[in-house]
Design an enzyme around this catalytic site. Structure first.
Site, PDB file in Angstrom:
ATOM      1  CB  CYS A  36      -0.873  -0.019   1.251  1.00  0.00           C
ATOM      2  SG  CYS A  36      -1.858   1.466   1.475  1.00  0.00           S
ATOM      3  CB  CYS A  49      -2.905   3.814  -5.505  1.00  0.00           C
ATOM      4  SG  CYS A  49      -4.250   2.965  -4.624  1.00  0.00           S
TER       5      CYS A  49
HETATM    6  N1  DGL Z   1      -3.900   0.446  -1.879  1.00  0.00           N
HETATM    7  C1  DGL Z   1      -3.620   1.695  -1.251  1.00  0.00           C
HETATM    8  C2  DGL Z   1      -2.367   2.355  -1.844  1.00  0.00           C
HETATM    9  O1  DGL Z   1      -1.561   1.721  -2.483  1.00  0.00           O
HETATM   10  C3  DGL Z   1      -4.663   2.759  -1.138  1.00  0.00           C
HETATM   11  C4  DGL Z   1      -6.093   2.650  -1.143  1.00  0.00           C
HETATM   12  C5  DGL Z   1      -6.776   3.465  -0.035  1.00  0.00           C
HETATM   13  O2  DGL Z   1      -6.962   4.681  -0.157  1.00  0.00           O
HETATM   14  O3  DGL Z   1      -7.103   2.822   0.960  1.00  0.00           O
HETATM   15  O4  DGL Z   1      -2.149   3.518  -1.646  1.00  0.00           O
END
Ligand code: DGL
Length: 275
Positions: free
Chosen positions: A77, A191
């Site tokens: 993430c 993301c």
């Molecule tokens: N998967 C997360 C990232 O890579 C973000 C998604 C969210 O906002 O929760 O930033």
């Protein structure tokens, strides 16, 4: 029976990190054990306050590292990595691999020297992203869009729902219709959720734009860390796919995670309160 296959704990706010898990399945020895933890109770991370997010991630991983005993933790993430990697590394002895926007990679491949970064609003406003640009892309113009809607759309796409092109086009316009946007030849996915929208991005963006998804390079980094650190011998157990709150459509999610090798999702019992 004791077993010494590597054990990875992958962490995200939702399904985004499963794109990296898919790359891990292709990259790591087939007996590698990959547990997955999604803090969906606080999704989307991109809309949360930084201090709250750091405290939350540390508390959650404190409990889950103790319980699952991983050889490496993958923060799959960007929104979590760009704020919490340093405090996590300072606190835990386990090695961490993070996901951060592929600014260095974009600067390597952009010929126009104008590239885009698509990220959550949290990642987009962080000094971490500006520091990446200063370090690796100071001769480039970096156009950043912090998107409110894309992570939600990716969650839906992962479950097999149809996403309207107009919703994607609205977000892409923030890159390609920005000043100098017509010169963008490369866009980095900042993301992990956006992996599941990659087909739509490529189809709906100007031709010849290169889309950079760090899922595979991140998986390769996890492999290097595991190779450098022989896994401890432990009893075998089934891989876990855990959430911190019930998902909106559990059956659809069970079906979708099945394709990535997880039998079903489990809801953590009062792991950390969502407040
Ligand atoms: N998967 C997360 C990232 O890579 C973000 C998604 C969210 O906002 O929760 O930033």
């Amino acid at each position: 029976m004791n077993h010494s296959a590597g054990r990875v704990l992958a962490f995200d706010s939702g399904i985004g990190g499963l794109g990296v898990v898919r790359a891990l399945r292709d990259t790591l020895p087939s007996d590698t054990h990959i547990d997955y933890l999604a803090d969906n109770a606080l999704f989307p991370y991109g809309e949360q306050d930084d201090a709250r997010l750091i405290a939350r991630i540390i508390a959650l991983l404190d409990a889950q590292i103790a319980r699952l005993q991983p050889d490496v933790v993958l923060i799959a993430c960007n929104t979590a990595s760009t704020i919490a990697l340093d405090p996590l590394r300072a606190r835990f002895g386990t090695p961490f691999v993070g996901c951060v926007p592929p600014v260095r990679w974009a600067a390597r491949v952009s010929r126009s020297r104008v590239f885009g970064v698509l990220a959550t609003r949290g990642t987009a406003r962080r000094p971490y992203l500006r520091a990446l640009q200063e370090a690796y892309a100071s001769d480039c113009e970096m156009i950043v869009h912090g998107a409110r809607a894309l992570a939600d759309l990716a969650e839906r796409a992962f479950l097999g729902q149809r996403i309207e092109d107009a919703a994607i086009l609205d977000e892409l316009a923030h890159l390609f219709s920005a000043p100098s946007g017509e010169r963008i030849d490369t866009v980095g996915l900042g993301c992990t959720h956006y992996t599941f929208l990659a087909e739509a991005f490529a189809r709906l963006s100007p031709p010849d734009v290169a889309w950079l998804d760090p899922a595979l390079p991140v998986a390769q980094q996890v492999r290097r860390v595991l190779e450098d650190r022989p896994p401890a011998k432990r009893a075998m157990r089934a891989e876990e796919m855990c959430l911190t709150a019930p998902p909106p459509d559990r059956e659809a999610l069970d079906r979708a995670v099945n394709r990535l090798g997880y039998e079903r999702v489990a809801i953590l019992d009062g792991a950390v309160s969502a407040s």
